[in-house]
Enzyme design. Structure first.
Site, PDB file in Angstrom:
ATOM      1  N   ARG A  59       3.769   2.988   0.051  1.00  0.00           N
ATOM      2  CA  ARG A  59       4.412   1.867   0.606  1.00  0.00           C
ATOM      3  C   ARG A  59       3.964   0.696  -0.235  1.00  0.00           C
ATOM      4  O   ARG A  59       2.799   0.886  -0.823  1.00  0.00           O
ATOM      5  CB  ARG A  59       3.873   1.501   1.990  1.00  0.00           C
ATOM      6  CG  ARG A  59       4.216   0.250   2.605  1.00  0.00           C
ATOM      7  CD  ARG A  59       3.805   0.290   3.909  1.00  0.00           C
ATOM      8  NE  ARG A  59       4.035  -1.004   4.567  1.00  0.00           N
ATOM      9  CZ  ARG A  59       3.484  -1.388   5.829  1.00  0.00           C
ATOM     10  NH1 ARG A  59       2.884  -0.711   6.578  1.00  0.00           N
ATOM     11  NH2 ARG A  59       3.751  -2.804   6.002  1.00  0.00           N
ATOM     12  N   GLN A 117       0.468  -5.833 -10.472  1.00  0.00           N
ATOM     13  CA  GLN A 117      -0.624  -4.793 -10.666  1.00  0.00           C
ATOM     14  C   GLN A 117      -0.070  -3.635 -11.691  1.00  0.00           C
ATOM     15  O   GLN A 117      -1.096  -3.201 -12.635  1.00  0.00           O
ATOM     16  CB  GLN A 117      -0.981  -4.297  -9.459  1.00  0.00           C
ATOM     17  CG  GLN A 117      -1.916  -5.089  -8.472  1.00  0.00           C
ATOM     18  CD  GLN A 117      -3.146  -5.386  -9.205  1.00  0.00           C
ATOM     19  OE1 GLN A 117      -3.777  -4.582  -9.561  1.00  0.00           O
ATOM     20  NE2 GLN A 117      -3.398  -6.749  -9.635  1.00  0.00           N
ATOM     21  N   GLY A 162      -8.170  -0.557  -2.091  1.00  0.00           N
ATOM     22  CA  GLY A 162      -8.284  -1.682  -1.323  1.00  0.00           C
ATOM     23  C   GLY A 162      -7.166  -1.746  -0.045  1.00  0.00           C
ATOM     24  O   GLY A 162      -7.563  -1.835   1.216  1.00  0.00           O
ATOM     25  N   GLY A 187      -8.046 -11.121  -7.694  1.00  0.00           N
ATOM     26  CA  GLY A 187      -6.879 -11.628  -8.448  1.00  0.00           C
ATOM     27  C   GLY A 187      -5.618 -10.815  -7.977  1.00  0.00           C
ATOM     28  O   GLY A 187      -4.551 -11.001  -8.657  1.00  0.00           O
ATOM     29  N   THR A 188      -5.785  -9.593  -7.308  1.00  0.00           N
ATOM     30  CA  THR A 188      -4.682  -8.759  -7.150  1.00  0.00           C
ATOM     31  C   THR A 188      -3.593  -9.248  -6.053  1.00  0.00           C
ATOM     32  O   THR A 188      -2.568  -8.684  -6.247  1.00  0.00           O
ATOM     33  CB  THR A 188      -5.324  -7.307  -6.803  1.00  0.00           C
ATOM     34  OG1 THR A 188      -6.120  -7.667  -5.477  1.00  0.00           O
ATOM     35  CG2 THR A 188      -6.347  -6.787  -7.807  1.00  0.00           C
ATOM     36  N   GLU A 248      -4.708   0.931 -10.467  1.00  0.00           N
ATOM     37  CA  GLU A 248      -4.796   1.689 -11.710  1.00  0.00           C
ATOM     38  C   GLU A 248      -3.793   2.577 -12.461  1.00  0.00           C
ATOM     39  O   GLU A 248      -3.849   3.023 -13.602  1.00  0.00           O
ATOM     40  CB  GLU A 248      -6.018   2.480 -11.429  1.00  0.00           C
ATOM     41  CG  GLU A 248      -7.415   1.550 -11.373  1.00  0.00           C
ATOM     42  CD  GLU A 248      -8.556   1.966 -10.680  1.00  0.00           C
ATOM     43  OE1 GLU A 248      -9.589   2.433 -11.164  1.00  0.00           O
ATOM     44  OE2 GLU A 248      -8.688   2.268  -9.386  1.00  0.00           O
TER      45      GLU A 248
END
Ligand code: MOS
Length: 713
Positions: A587, A597, A511, A469-470, A664
């Site tokens: 970046r 996010q 990721g 979902g990111t 996070e």
């Protein structure tokens, strides 16, 4: 497609590639996979916290129309490896926590399965249990290491002497509660077992809601006694995870066992919201004693952070609560420690910024208290204690622009208007500002592989990564397109399937750095081999590149979080009116998904500050508020003016892509920023999260409550 406004310096806004399918409802999540002759699983769960199943009577359930199979420890297929007790499902009569799986009913419909489960009667031999984290250190374990491979304890210099000689001292205990991950999509798994024709050729197809298809396969293969290539895990769309889907949990094993009893029919299992409060991990509660010693100018001479937290008796999960304290501020004398209580509780696991979020909540509240004791502005205190190098490893920073985050944020947020605690009033509301630092390690995980193929005039990018979902569907396509020098429409990404090349888990905010740099390496390999004008069917692949310089540096993201809180003078109700996060995260690939996010992470942290608290009943081992009626998370009405911006610093010391991860860090500093704003508003310091009205009122003193003359509550 650049029809969204750029809100940052880097990156190109691009609409979510998967957005249309999600809005139309055609994006197929695990439970919705169209399989033939599906059956449905409803679990049986232990109703004691510790003991044994003495007798289990399944006859009434088995007699019910529509029941396909009933699984218990008496008839469950044997697992090949039961070392990891989380996965040793239904292999014995033992009960290690309340809610643990003791069986399952599989039926033609979910309703029949659930009804049949209610007909199973169970008798137990119960043993005494302990389910509440003790606040003394008797009987605690000293783990060999804490998660992510960090040492449990660290020490430099003489922290005892620094504390004894301190001109300014904070010595306080902060606590954070048990909290539960609550992604919108519950944990779901659909298992199809093929027995095969003989030895060793059984296979399993699993549609799973997971943060990593390859991790699920690699973890489950030895448990089920299958070669990894005999398991296929498919997961194209995931409705959030926050760490709780970062590893398989017991439900994956349960559904795989049940699928061996249905003659090859698929078994679908979606946990209920209530079941998620027992079976898919949670954030451990913490008790943190923090001692900060400083000289008269607010320069830290000693930092000491001692943590008590819990794990289950059957599996160790040792959260790295104090690791951010090791690298955050300069001080010659330092000590951190972690101690674990082994309890008869469900197994804790990852929850967004596991370790850093609760640990920095403690540290950054303590820094706010130190600033006051030094009569210093909280930002100035942090500037004075900015370390030139990582005080823990002694390495240079790959990039650290924390002070710039604070300066930029102070200007934008109107920090200069902050007054003394309890000094600002707006009608019945006391209003204040708070600030806190944020940080998160910049991980680049090696071990992924990407493949590029030229098919029908487009570049197919294949990697077994995840999008929970990111925005990975979009951002990884953008990365590939940029490296290939084509439009995003010229790329077709494939992810979320173990038939695709190996990829690391979507965790640790790693990721983009990990998969993105792998995709760029694959593009480079493709261009080297096939040039700019490839033939149809041309392919190339590459693994995550080694970034030679990386080991020379301490690689972390940073941020400064600002909050404005209003506290109702009579009721203690807290409203966060504004929040701003300023981030140094390297970046940025796609500003809208990045902002989502960062802001989402800040909401997660606000929620930690004010709402989230899983209430464990010491008598039963049961989380009593195990639903959305009583486990509070913010709704839109709780979120007012929130913004996130980022600085213009790529970090190519951290990895070749220059991206440091954004999943996070928004969560880490936000609880303390809100708590510090509540203190500045009300003059009441709550060191035990969440900050609820009852705590504020209890500490404010009844004589002052509601008095319009009083600056305080
Ligand atoms: Mo995240 S808690 O590292 O999945």
């Amino acid at each position: 497609m650049t029809d969204l406004p750029a809100s940052g310096i880097h990156g190109h806004p691009h609409r979510r590639i998967d957005g249309r399918a999600k809005v139309l409802g055609t994006a197929t999540y695990a439970f919705e996979q169209d399989v033939d002759a599906a059956t449905y699983l409803y679990p049986l769960q232990a109703t004691i916290a510790r003991g044994r199943v003495r007798r289990i009577d399944t006859s009434a359930a088995e007699a019910l129309d529509g029941v396909v199979a009933v699984l218990t420890h008496l008839n469950a297929p044997r697992l090949a490896d039961t070392d990891d007790k989380e996965y040793a499902v239904c292999q014995s009569d033992e009960v290690a926590f309340r809610g643990q799986f003791i069986g399952a009913v599989v039926a033609e419909t979910q309703e029949v399965a659930r009804h049949a489960a209610s007909l199973v009667s169970v008798e137990y031999d119960e043993q005494p249990h302990q389910v509440v984290l003790p606040d003394d250190d008797k009987g605690l374990d000293d783990p060999d290491e804490v998660n992510a491979g960090y040492p449990s304890d660290t020490a430099q210099g003489d922290v005892g002497a620094a504390l004894a000689d301190a001109e300014r001292l904070v010595d306080e205990t902060y606590s954070t509660p048990m909290e539960h991950n609550n992604p919108m999509e519950p944990h779901t798994s659909v298992a199809i077992w093929s027995a095969g024709s003989g030895d060793g050729d059984a296979s399993l197809l699993l549609y799973d809601s997971t943060q990593g298809v390859h991790s699920v396969r690699r973890t489950l293969a030895p448990v089920l006694g299958l070669k990894p290539e005999r398991i296929r895990v498919v997961s194209p769309y995931v409705g959030g995870g926050f760490g709780s889907k970062g590893l398989p949990h017991a439900h994956n094993v349960l559904v795989a066992l049940a699928a061996q009893l249905t003659g090859g029919r698929p078994v679908k299992f979606a946990l209920t919201r209530q079941q998620m409060f027992t079976l898919v991990g949670y954030r451990t509660p913490t008790i943190q004693r923090i001692r900060l010693a400083a000289d008269g100018d607010g320069r830290l001479t000693g930092i000491c952070h001692d943590v008590i937290e819990q794990t289950s008796r059957i599996k160790e999960f040792a959260e790295q609560t104090a690791t951010a304290t090791r690298m955050m501020y300069a001080a010659p004398n330092r000590r951190t420690s972690h101690r674990l209580a082994r309890l008869d509780v469900p197994i804790p696991s990852w929850m967004r910024a596991p370790g850093e979020a609760p640990g920095m909540a403690g540290l950054e509240m303590a820094m706010d208290e130190l600033a006051e004791r030094c009569s210093l502005d909280p930002i100035e205190l942090r500037v004075r204690n900015e370390p030139d190098i990582d005080p823990d490893s002694g390495k240079r920073w790959s990039g650290r622009h924390l002070v710039e985050c604070f300066r930029t944020g102070a200007e934008r947020f109107g920090w200069a208007d902050r007054g003394e605690p309890g000094a600002r009033r707006d009608g019945d509301w006391l209003v204040g500002l708070g600030v806190a630092s944020s940080t998160y390690p910049a991980f680049t995980m090696r071990g992924s592989t990407a493949e590029i193929a030229y098919v029908d005039g487009r570049y197919v990018v294949r990697i077994g990564a995840s999008d929970i979902g990111t925005g990975t569907w979009t951002t990884l396509s953008q990365i590939a397109a940029e490296a290939l020098g084509v439009e995003v429409e010229g790329v077709r990404l494939e992810l979320g399937d173990t038939d695709l090349p190996m990829a690391t888990v979507e965790g640790g905010s790693s990721g983009m750095a990990s998969w993105g740099s792998t995709v760029v390496a694959a593009v480079d390999a493709f261009r080297d081999r096939h040039g700019k004008d490839p033939e149809e069917g041309a392919t190339a692949r590459a693994e995550t590149p080694e970034h030679a310089d990386r080991k020379k540096y301490a690689t972390h993201s940073f941020g400064a979080i600002f909050a404005e809180a209003a506290v109702h003078a009579d009721t203690g109700e807290v409203r966060v009116r504004r929040m701003l996060g300023v981030f140094d995260v390297g970046r940025i690939v796609n500003p809208p998904t990045a902002r989502s996010q960062l802001v989402g992470g800040m909401i997660f942290g606000l929620s930690m500050a004010l709402f989230e608290h899983s209430v464990m009943d010491a008598r039963t081992g049961h989380v009593v508020n195990h639903d959305f009626a009583e486990y509070h998370i913010p709704v839109n009405a709780d979120i007012a003016d929130l913004d996130a911006i980022w600085l213009d610093h790529e970090d190519t010391n951290a990895n070749s892509l220059g991206a440091k991860g954004i999943g996070e860090i928004g969560t880490v500093g936000s609880p303390a920023a809100v708590a510090n704003a509540v203190y500045n508003a009300s003059g009441v310091r709550i060191r035990d999260l969440p900050i609820t009205p009852d705590k504020l009122i209890a500490q404010s003193g009844s004589t002052k409550t509601g008095s319009p003359q009083s600056g305080h509550m």
